[in-house]
Design an enzyme around this catalytic site. Structure first.
Site, PDB file in Angstrom:
ATOM      1  N   HIS A 198     -13.593 -14.418  29.636  1.00 46.37           N
ATOM      2  CA  HIS A 198     -13.998 -13.091  30.097  1.00 46.37           C
ATOM      3  C   HIS A 198     -15.512 -13.035  30.313  1.00 46.37           C
ATOM      4  O   HIS A 198     -15.996 -12.384  31.242  1.00 46.37           O
ATOM      5  CB  HIS A 198     -13.577 -12.032  29.077  1.00 46.37           C
ATOM      6  N   GLU A 443       2.031 -26.697  42.888  1.00 48.28           N
ATOM      7  CA  GLU A 443       1.074 -27.212  41.907  1.00 48.28           C
ATOM      8  C   GLU A 443       1.630 -28.396  41.125  1.00 48.28           C
ATOM      9  O   GLU A 443       0.975 -28.908  40.214  1.00 48.28           O
ATOM     10  CB  GLU A 443       0.654 -26.090  40.948  1.00 48.28           C
ATOM     11  N   ASP A 467      -4.010 -27.140  39.030  1.00 51.36           N
ATOM     12  CA  ASP A 467      -2.899 -27.836  38.376  1.00 51.36           C
ATOM     13  C   ASP A 467      -2.412 -29.022  39.184  1.00 51.36           C
ATOM     14  O   ASP A 467      -1.998 -30.035  38.614  1.00 51.36           O
ATOM     15  CB  ASP A 467      -1.741 -26.871  38.116  1.00 51.36           C
ATOM     16  N   CYS A 514      -5.305 -21.398  46.656  1.00 52.86           N
ATOM     17  CA  CYS A 514      -5.863 -20.370  45.766  1.00 52.86           C
ATOM     18  C   CYS A 514      -6.529 -20.974  44.538  1.00 52.86           C
ATOM     19  O   CYS A 514      -6.926 -20.257  43.633  1.00 52.86           O
ATOM     20  CB  CYS A 514      -4.774 -19.386  45.328  1.00 52.86           C
TER      21      CYS A 514
END
Length: 597
Positions: A198, A443, A467, A514
């Site tokens: 975060h 992925e 990934d 993405c």
């Protein structure tokens, strides 16, 4: 003073120059001692009061947020408040005091350490880094218990090179960053952290230069050392020479000028020099991320990570958000995007703890019950999420993205559950988009190599490069011992990427990227030359990528990318890539493209 350089993980671009201010974690000051029986309840009350004080602090910070503050900040403060209210932190430490007679600080640290160990077992890097939120909340309570201050001193420095303060800490929370905003807070360096923490997300939102994951920076840097943070490289230079300092000041000024120029591109269509239009989408974690996505000029949301809605709930993933809770968040997102498409990825977490806590054999959660496998094993939870997403599709264009697909039966079972969710809504007479598009994350190498399975059944594809690279090369990129093996230019990775893009285009099915490659300008021309027409990235990366697209000509890139793809030796690939980055459109081509626009 000797000069040296520290290397970490880049999370927010830019350069910061200033003096170091060290923040010691409160846990280092914790004393361990046993409480007499007749003082136990008084110790319980002391911890309760500290928790109440932190609640009040968070409420004050939340209420004092300026209107122009990025929406993520308020959401992260809310998350910390939820964690603080959770029984795992609000009640369990009290029981530890009562049953083990630990002092308040010791009881709290004991519980935080136990929760942190549980999060270490989670495979998904985004969720694993949520451990930091628990530690940051705990550290805030400990500061109240120990009377430690977290305020920054005013910036000083007569040489003109130290006008900002660079916070150096074991870790730093978004709430702390907000408390520093009124001072000369120039950037931060932390021992812990990663791309998905975060703190990293807030740093990117606020454009605060930062470098995290430096392991022992807080032990090596001394109070008032002069620091340079190179956020692009994840490097911190301690006590630089006058020459290095002057060079970075010049770079800093140049970057500020370049950022102003980038701001002019917000409303410019992303069209290459040869006239090819490219779609630029945003990756978001929160419903309120829509505002910065729109501000950056995104054509829509290419990845909404729905895991955020499942976090911070009683310390476990077993307590799922209700259908209405999810619907509200998805609806808020799609409405705020004002007609632009929103791609929502279904829950991408897993049951990655051993069934038997006493079992000694370490499981590999990366290859276990996670993402769509986990969702199919929890059909009621999955149906709840599907109904919520479908209901939100009545308020704007939504696409459903399914993570970690590998088998035809997984696609078929997922489509059957989507149809079941639709039928349940029909029976309720609730509106939804009957023709909602469904796509798969590519992925897993098996998915890339068996792409016809997905092309036949689905509407679109989205390549998760993070990934895909990790699974192809069999490395954990957050494991420092093997992270250097994470290589987007490995021939196997290039083959998989290019083949998925080419097969998708041939079949007339949209393909997006993405993962992190989409937002890194180092790879923009490579992906364009492979034929990629949709990029999805963090909003802060969008304008830089757009600038690279505007300066690219596919007629020049495609032949050069073919050379990259044919090469197998690293040196040959690097040489071909270097040439790719220097290709420029001829003046007459630029003029023709300009006339087209």
């Amino acid at each position: 003073m000797a000069s040296f350089t520290l290397h970490g993980i880049p999370v927010s671009k830019g350069i910061a120059i200033g003096r170091a201010h060290l923040l010691a974690p409160a846990a280092l000051d914790v004393k361990h001692y046993l409480i007499p029986d007749d003082q136990v309840e008084a110790e319980v009350l002391r911890l309760k009061n500290a928790i109440a004080t932190v609640h009040q602090e968070l409420q004050t910070i939340r209420s004092e947020l300026p209107k122009e503050a990025p929406p993520e900040l308020g959401a992260f403060i809310d998350v910390h408040a939820l964690i603080l209210s959770d029984p795992m932190l609000a009640e369990v430490p009290l029981n530890i005091i009562r049953h083990r007679y630990y002092n308040a600080e010791w009881a709290l640290v004991t519980q935080i350490d136990g929760l942190s160990a549980q999060f270490d077992e989670i495979e998904d890097p985004y969720l694993r880094e949520r451990k930091a939120d628990i530690q940051q909340v705990g550290d805030r309570v400990l500061k109240v218990l120990t009377g430690s201050a977290i305020n920054l001193p005013p910036a000083e420095g007569g040489d003109g090179a130290t006008a900002s303060i660079i916070v150096v800490a074991h870790d730093i929370s978004p709430a702390d960053m907000l408390q520093f905003r009124d001072g000369a807070f120039g950037g931060f360096v932390t021992d812990l952290g990663g791309q998905n923490s975060h703190t990293a997300i807030v740093a990117r939102s606020l454009d605060i230069p930062a470098a995290v994951g430096m392991n022992n920076a807080s032990a090596l840097v001394k109070q008032d050392d002069v620091l340079i943070i190179d956020g692009d490289a994840g490097v911190t230079i301690v006590n630089p020479s006058p020459l290095v300092l002057a060079q970075y000041r010049a770079r800093q000024e140049r970057m500020l000028r370049d950022r102003k120029k980038l701001g002019r591109l917000k409303k410019t269509p992303a069209i290459t020099q040869d006239g090819t239009e490219i779609t630029l989408l945003a990756n978001i974690e929160l419903p309120t991320d829509s505002a910065p996505a729109l501000e950056a000029g995104a054509n829509g949301v290419g990845l909404f990570r729905s895991e955020f809605l499942f976090m911070g709930r009683a310390g476990h993933l077993e307590k799922f958000p209700t259908e209405d809770e999810q619907f509200d968040s998805y609806c808020q997102t799609v409405v705020s995007m004002k007609g632009r498409p929103v791609t929502i990825r279904t829950l991408d977490v897993g049951a990655d703890k051993p069934l038997d806590e006493d079992e000694q054999t370490a499981l590999n959660p990366a290859l276990g019950l996670r993402a769509i496998r986990y969702c199919l094993s929890e059909p009621q939870m999955f149906l709840t999420q599907l109904r919520a997403i479908l209901r939100a599709s009545a308020f704007g264009p939504i696409k459903l993205l399914i993570p970690m697909m590998a088998h035809a039966f997984e696609v078929d079972q997922t489509l059957a559950l989507i149809e079941q969710a639709k039928e349940q809504l029909r029976q309720r007479k609730q509106k939804f988009d009957e023709d909602i598009e469904v796509g798969a994350m590519i992925e897993i190498p098996a998915a890339a190599l068996a792409l016809p399975i997905f092309i036949k059944r689905l509407d679109f594809l989205s390549i998760g490069t993070n990934d895909l690279i990790q699974y192809t090369l069999a490395i954990d990129r957050v494991d420092h011992e093997v992270a250097h093996l994470y290589d987007p230019l490995h021939p196997a990775v290039l083959f998989l990427l290019s083949s998925v893009i080419a097969m998708g285009r041939k079949a007339g099915i949209p393909v997006a990227v993405c993962g992190e490659m989409a937002g890194d300008v180092k790879w923009t021309r490579l992906l364009l030359g492979m034929g990629l027409l949709e990029f999805s990235m963090h909003p802060s990366q969008l304008l830089s990528v757009k600038q690279e697209i505007l300066n690219s000509d596919l007629t020049l890139l495609e032949p050069q990318v073919k050379k990259v793809l044919k090469a197998t030796e690293p040196s040959v690939i690097e040489a071909a890539m270097a040439q790719l980055r220097t290709l420029n459109a001829e003046p007459e081509i630029k003029a023709t493209a300009a006339r087209r626009r």
